[in-house]
Design a protein around this motif. Structure first.
Motif, PDB file in Angstrom:
ATOM      1  N   PRO B 173      33.989  59.676  27.582  1.00 13.20           N
ATOM      2  CA  PRO B 173      34.106  58.617  26.931  1.00 13.20           C
ATOM      3  C   PRO B 173      35.277  57.844  27.105  1.00 13.20           C
ATOM      4  N   LEU B 174      35.439  56.321  27.173  1.00 14.10           N
ATOM      5  CA  LEU B 174      36.683  55.675  26.780  1.00 14.10           C
ATOM      6  C   LEU B 174      37.502  55.947  25.719  1.00 14.10           C
ATOM      7  N   PHE B 175      38.405  55.792  25.254  1.00 10.78           N
ATOM      8  CA  PHE B 175      39.615  56.594  23.901  1.00 10.78           C
ATOM      9  C   PHE B 175      39.147  57.256  23.645  1.00 10.78           C
ATOM     10  N   THR B 176      38.165  58.299  24.415  1.00 13.02           N
ATOM     11  CA  THR B 176      38.721  59.879  23.949  1.00 13.02           C
ATOM     12  C   THR B 176      39.799  60.408  24.592  1.00 13.02           C
ATOM     13  N   ALA B 197      28.755  55.874  32.456  1.00 13.49           N
ATOM     14  CA  ALA B 197      28.353  55.960  31.644  1.00 13.49           C
ATOM     15  C   ALA B 197      27.229  56.854  30.320  1.00 13.49           C
ATOM     16  N   ILE B 198      28.015  55.824  29.355  1.00 13.73           N
ATOM     17  CA  ILE B 198      26.630  57.516  27.912  1.00 13.73           C
ATOM     18  C   ILE B 198      25.935  55.516  27.706  1.00 13.73           C
ATOM     19  N   ALA B 199      24.406  55.371  28.233  1.00 12.46           N
ATOM     20  CA  ALA B 199      23.902  54.159  28.262  1.00 12.46           C
ATOM     21  C   ALA B 199      24.204  53.048  26.826  1.00 12.46           C
ATOM     22  N   GLY B 200      24.709  52.393  27.492  1.00 11.87           N
ATOM     23  CA  GLY B 200      24.215  51.302  25.929  1.00 11.87           C
ATOM     24  C   GLY B 200      25.113  51.469  25.279  1.00 11.87           C
ATOM     25  N   VAL B 201      26.136  52.604  25.416  1.00 12.12           N
ATOM     26  CA  VAL B 201      27.199  53.033  23.634  1.00 12.12           C
ATOM     27  C   VAL B 201      28.625  52.939  24.574  1.00 12.12           C
ATOM     28  N   ILE B 202      28.608  53.079  25.860  1.00 18.04           N
ATOM     29  CA  ILE B 202      30.911  53.280  25.930  1.00 18.04           C
ATOM     30  C   ILE B 202      30.482  53.802  27.393  1.00 18.04           C
ATOM     31  N   GLY B 203      31.695  52.967  27.814  1.00 16.12           N
ATOM     32  CA  GLY B 203      31.429  53.503  29.276  1.00 16.12           C
ATOM     33  C   GLY B 203      32.609  54.922  29.874  1.00 16.12           C
ATOM     34  N   CYS B 204      32.428  55.622  30.573  1.00 17.22           N
ATOM     35  CA  CYS B 204      34.255  56.538  30.658  1.00 17.22           C
ATOM     36  C   CYS B 204      35.200  55.988  31.669  1.00 17.22           C
ATOM     37  N   GLU B 205      35.832  57.178  31.038  1.00 22.71           N
ATOM     38  CA  GLU B 205      38.132  57.190  31.549  1.00 22.71           C
ATOM     39  C   GLU B 205      37.962  56.736  33.094  1.00 22.71           C
TER      40      GLU B 205
END
Lengths: 345, 705
Positions: B173-176, B197-205
């Motif tokens: 996930p972004l910012f991790t 992406a984790i659907a509806g939550v956050i995109g990925c790096e």
């Protein structure tokens, strides 16, 4: 036989009387001058030695002298008692600035006092108090109150879970759910009060344990205007004639939902530190009982409607005491409790 | 949510005065927590209602205000997207996605920032610009409440698949800082190689856009709220998007949101669409209709409404309303309210807001007779009065404590208080165990006050303790089988003197005898039988109290409480230095009952006759036992036996008296015939009583003095 000299007797009496300054001395004067062995009594006994002509004249003189002595003794008694009182009073001067010595009373907690006041008001409307467990099944804390699993409303109430999948109730509405589960016949007017728990970070104004006071009124024909009437009655009974307002809110178990705000007493809605700039302070959350709840407990929403309301008694008590850091009220610091009750005294 | 008044005015017409706008916001359920005025710009911090996902944008806020004020609503410009065969294949493998669209946009020139108006909109919400693509998605979300996400299309491998994650699958996930394993079954957006992406939550790096990105795949979708909530909880990440989706997004806005992002990027002059917009998902507007009768609406609100009025008011909220001649109303729910409008009561609420809560006339229902205080309430109030009179303050302690309580009390595994009901997710270690006793908190109270140099403590509490049910298996399904028994009780602790040190010190130190007096006064005030006697060995606190300074409280033949000083070893563990507190607890059930008032009897008309007796008592013989024997063996006209003096002796041997106790015998001064008792009569009675005491206690070393 010489006549008794009543004038000399009186003179001697008065000389002694003038010297008498206390009740004991006065008794001694009385004994010496009017007692059995006094010259006065002796002179009465000597009357028989006088001629019949002298006897009534002398007897009258003696009686007059005796009466004068009695009167002067009585007057002196009054004077001496008054003087004795004066002396005693003078002697018994006390330093009134010394602190009182009676053991100080304690006090019930401001929360209990607020709860009692709420109950007193609601008793006028026929409400009775019911109690329920603090360790609850999630059904009564959430599902029965229209907060299903994974509903965002569960975020409003971070929950302490305990062994066995049960929880510490996050509101006292659980008690009302248990009441409705018994399906009593309306009208139902009950309040529940007590501890509730939120699993959140503790700071000056948030504690993991706090107090709530909630009520429901279930009856045929209750309307939104009735809800406002009941809330106005409660708010005015508790807070006097301060301005209140109703605003839309969301609670999962009521629809429509209402928040009741009281005009900030410090700034009268202008906005200040005490009300965090809002101008108003929320005192009540309420609403018409959600039809889903009525259906879930076997009541027909077309036949019966209900009013539900909740008071944040922790905040109310903090306001009553004037304490900004409400968490202090839950501390066991003797100084805090003393000051909440008696200020700095 | 923070909003700027200048930005809000782009969406609808509002009153000039910022505080007037704020007043309207409060009235429609957009509660203003704070009004800002910075650099000449007004703004508001709003606390949004938990059920109104549609309020999470300027359009939703403006719509609510426009409806109440009957003002026009303005929408930002949107590019009409052509739905067709997507240049990027979309595969839908779950029904947790209601609608999913993908639009390919390609850089065609210099990548300039968004317009100043758009950047101002971001600033109004407290957001910073991070580049035109991300800014455009943020602006569209703030404007229309439709979250979108842009993938760098050149990082994608194969079709876009909407599915649930497999066991052991990892995402970044972004910012991790690094990839993490995500729970199986989490709703994800993936390509052939990775999770995007984790659907509806956050995109990925791995698929995020950067300043080098030249092709973006713009996602705009509506996900199942529960699936998003589960995913958010599973990875412990909450975002504006997840908050929006969890509250139910508007499926009809999927293309609107994508069209707005597209428009914003097209307006920069650096981006243009490539091909049609792909759209998958079986969602169709259910066309929910809420039907109710006019008279039911009037009755529910307590407000007179006409059908045309209802139609007009609901129309402003986006409902299409049809009113039948017989008074039935049918209201079609707009798509942005599908998640929270289900019952007629929901529609009544919209009507009430439209009318204005302040425009109702509050009225009380028919008021019944008032109710009276219960037996329990009255008894509690009386108990409180007694305790307050003795200087006690009521307190409220936590319902839990930390595991160190076990060590401080010195409980081993065999001790009945060792087992606790435990919290399973407490944020603080101090909340690990539900309390099963109150002695721990009482001693902490005394210790903490002693540390503050407050030696005089008087506190009491009505609370409950929690006791695990032995042998009970955890059972989530049966609400009638709680994991514990709750025991309501009242406890108190007293330490030090009954008032602060004073110029004439006649204050009294709290000790066991004083506490017995408190129990006696409770007994009198409540009209209940509370006897203080030998402590019950089965009481859980028995071993934690001083062996010679503990007693039990019995009512109706049943042990209902205990009192005493803490055991010296316990006091030491709590670091009590000078304090020697006394503690008491009584079952609330024993106190909160209806008592009986004592029967009235006239006081004697003649003066009592008083005789005194003194006995020397060796250790182990209790003064009260002798008083009881004296009383039992006196004549009927013996009124009272009082213990009026205690003098400590220094015995030469262990079996010799160590105390001299003086008893005062108070006899009724006259008989029923008002004849005074004779001295011989009284002396004879005293001789008989002494004889009995000597016979019973003489062998134990008791001597008359």
């Amino acid at each position: 036989m010489p006549r008794p000299d009543t004038a000399a007797m009186l003179a001697a009496f008065r000389a002694d009387l003038d010297r008498a300054q206390d009740p004991a001395a006065l008794d001694e004067v009385r004994r010496l001058h009017t007692g059995k062995k006094s010259p006065l009594k002796e002179s009465l006994r000597s009357l028989r030695d006088l001629t019949p002509d002298e006897r009534p004249v002398v007897a009258q003189q003696i009686n007059e002298a005796g009466a004068a002595m009695e009167q002067e003794l009585a007057d002196a008694a009054v004077r001496i008692e008054a003087r004795a009182d004066e002396l005693r009073i003078e002697r018994e001067w006390e330093d009134g600035s010394l602190p009182g010595l009676a053991p100080p009373r304690g006090s019930r907690h401001p929360l209990s006092q607020v709860e009692d006041r709420c109950t007193e008001v609601l008793r006028q409307l026929g409400f009775t108090v019911v109690d329920g467990p603090e360790v609850e099944h999630p059904f009564y804390n959430f599902d029965a109150l229209n907060i299903p699993e994974h509903h965002p409303a569960r975020d409003m109430q971070d929950t302490f879970w305990v062994d066995g999948g049960w929880l510490l109730r996050s509101h006292t509405t659980t008690v009302q759910a248990r009441v409705l589960e018994q399906r009593p016949t309306p009208p139902i007017r009950v309040v529940s009060k007590g501890r509730a728990y939120r699993n959140e970070a503790v700071d000056a104004t948030h504690t993991a344990m706090f107090h709530q006071y909630e009520g429901i009124w279930l009856e045929r024909g209750l309307s939104f205007a009735h809800l406002q009437g009941v809330l106005s009655f409660v708010a005015r009974s508790l807070y006097g004639d301060g301005r209140i307002r109703f605003k839309p809110k969301f609670y999962p178990y009521t629809e429509p939902s209402v928040g009741v705000d009281l005009a900030c007493r410090k700034c009268d809605t202008a906005g200040c530190d005490a009300c965090h700039g809002a101008g108003w302070v929320t005192i009540l959350g309420a609403g018409m009982i959600h039809p889903k709840l009525l259906l879930a407990f076997g009541y027909d929403p077309d036949e019966v409607s209900g009013i539900a309301f909740g008071l944040g008694t922790t905040r109310m008590a903090a306001q009553r005491v004037g304490i900004a850091r409400s968490a202090s009220m839950y501390e066991q610091d003797q100084r805090v409790h003393s000051r909440m009750h008696r200020g700095g005294r | 949510m923070k909003v700027g008044l200048d930005v809000l005015r782009r969406f609808t017409d509002l009153p000039e005065e910022p505080h007037e706008v704020r007043r309207w916001m409060d009235q429609v359920g957009l509660e203003v927590k704070r009004v800002h005025h910075e650099d000449g710009v007004w703004g508001y911090t709003l606390e949004l209602l938990a059920n109104r996902g549609d309020h999470h944008c300027y359009d939703g806020i403006a719509r609510e205000l426009a409806s109440r004020l009957d003002r026009p609503l303005r929408r930002p410009d949107v590019t009409e997207l052509e739905v067709g065969t997507s240049p990027w294949p979309l595969r839908l493998e779950t029904d947790a996605v209601l609608r999913y669209s993908a639009t390919l946009l390609v850089a065609s020139g210099a990548l300039d920032p968004l317009s100043p108006e758009s950047l101002r909109l971001l600033a109004s919400a407290g957001m910073q610009s991070v580049g035109p693509v991300v800014d455009a998605t943020n602006v569209a979300n703030l404007e229309l409440g439709q979250p979108t996400h842009a993938f760098d299309a050149d990082t994608l491998r194969g079709p876009i698949t909407l599915r649930h994650s497999a066991p052991g699958e990892r995402a970044w996930p972004l910012f991790t800082p690094e990839p993490v394993e995500i729970p199986a079954g989490t709703l994800v957006v993936a390509d052939d190689e990775k999770i995007l992406a984790i659907a509806g939550v956050i995109g990925c790096e791995e698929s995020k856009t950067t300043e080098r990105t030249r092709r973006i795949l713009l996602e705009s979708a509506t996900f199942d709220p529960v699936a998003v909530r589960k995913a958010s909880r599973a990875i412990g990440i909450t975002t504006d998007s997840s908050a929006r989706f969890e509250r139910g997004a508007d499926p009809a806005r999927v293309l609107l949101g994508a069209g707005r992002v597209t428009r914003l990027l097209e307006e920069t002059g650096g981006w243009q669409r490539s091909g049609a917009t792909g759209l998958v998902g079986e969602w169709h507007n259910p066309g929910r209709v809420i039907s109710f009768r006019m008279d039911a609406a009037r009755s529910a609100l307590g407000f007179e409404l006409e059908p045309a009025d209802v139609a007009e008011r609901l129309g402003r909220q986006g409902f299409e309303t049809r009113v039948e001649a017989d008074g039935h109303v049918h209201a079609s729910v707009p798509t942005w309210r599908l998640w929270d409008v289900e019952f007629p009561a929901d529609v009544y609420e919209e009507l009430a807001k439209s009318i204005g809560y302040e425009n109702f006339t509050p009225s009380l229902p028919p008021i019944p007779m008032g109710s009276v205080a219960s037996v329990e309430e009255v008894a509690r109030q009386r108990t409180d009065e007694v305790l307050v009179g003795y200087g006690f303050y009521e307190v409220f302690t936590d319902g839990f404590y930390g595991r160190n309580a076990i060590d401080l009390l010195g409980l081993d595994e065999a001790h009945p208080l060792f087992r606790h009901v435990e919290t399973t997710n407490a944020l603080d270690r101090a909340y690990s165990l539900l309390k099963n006793n109150c002695l721990h908190q009482a001693l902490l109270t005394v210790a903490s006050n002693e540390r503050r140099r407050v030696p005089d403590v008087r506190m009491f509490e009505w609370t409950r303790t929690f006791h695990p049910v032995e042998g009970l298996l955890p059972d989530r399904a049966d609400p009638r089988r709680p994991p514990c028994v709750e025991r309501p009780l009242m406890w108190l602790v007293a330490s030090g003197r009954d008032r602060p040190r004073a110029w004439h010190d006649t204050s009294r130190r709290a000790d066991l005898a004083w506490l017995r007096g408190v129990v006696h006064e409770l007994s009198v005030e409540l009209g209940i039988d509370l006897e203080v006697g030998e402590a019950d060995r089965e009481h859980p606190l028995f071993g934690l109290l001083h062996p010679h300074r503990r007693q039990g409280i019995v009512s109706g033949g049943r042990t209902v409480g205990i009192l005493g000083e803490p055991h010296p070893a316990v006091s030491r563990r709590y670091k009590l230095k000078q304090a020697t507190p006394v503690y008491l607890e009584i079952d609330a059930d024993a106190l909160l009952v209806e008592g009986t008032r004592p029967e009235w009897s006239d006081p004697p008309s003649v003066q009592p006759v008083v005789r005194s007796l003194a006995f020397g008592l060796p250790r182990g013989v209790e003064a009260g036992d002798i008083a009881a024997v004296l009383h039992a063996n006196g004549p009927d006209w013996l009124d009272q036996v009082l213990i009026v003096d205690l003098f400590r002796l220094e015995p030469a041997a262990p079996d010799e008296p160590d105390r001299a106790i003086t008893y005062e015998l108070r006899f009724e001064g006259a008989g029923a015939d008002d004849e005074p008792r004779t001295a011989d009569e009284i002396n004879a009675a005293v001789v008989d009583m002494v004889a009995v005491v000597s016979e019973q206690f003489g062998p134990m070393g008791v001597r008359q003095r």
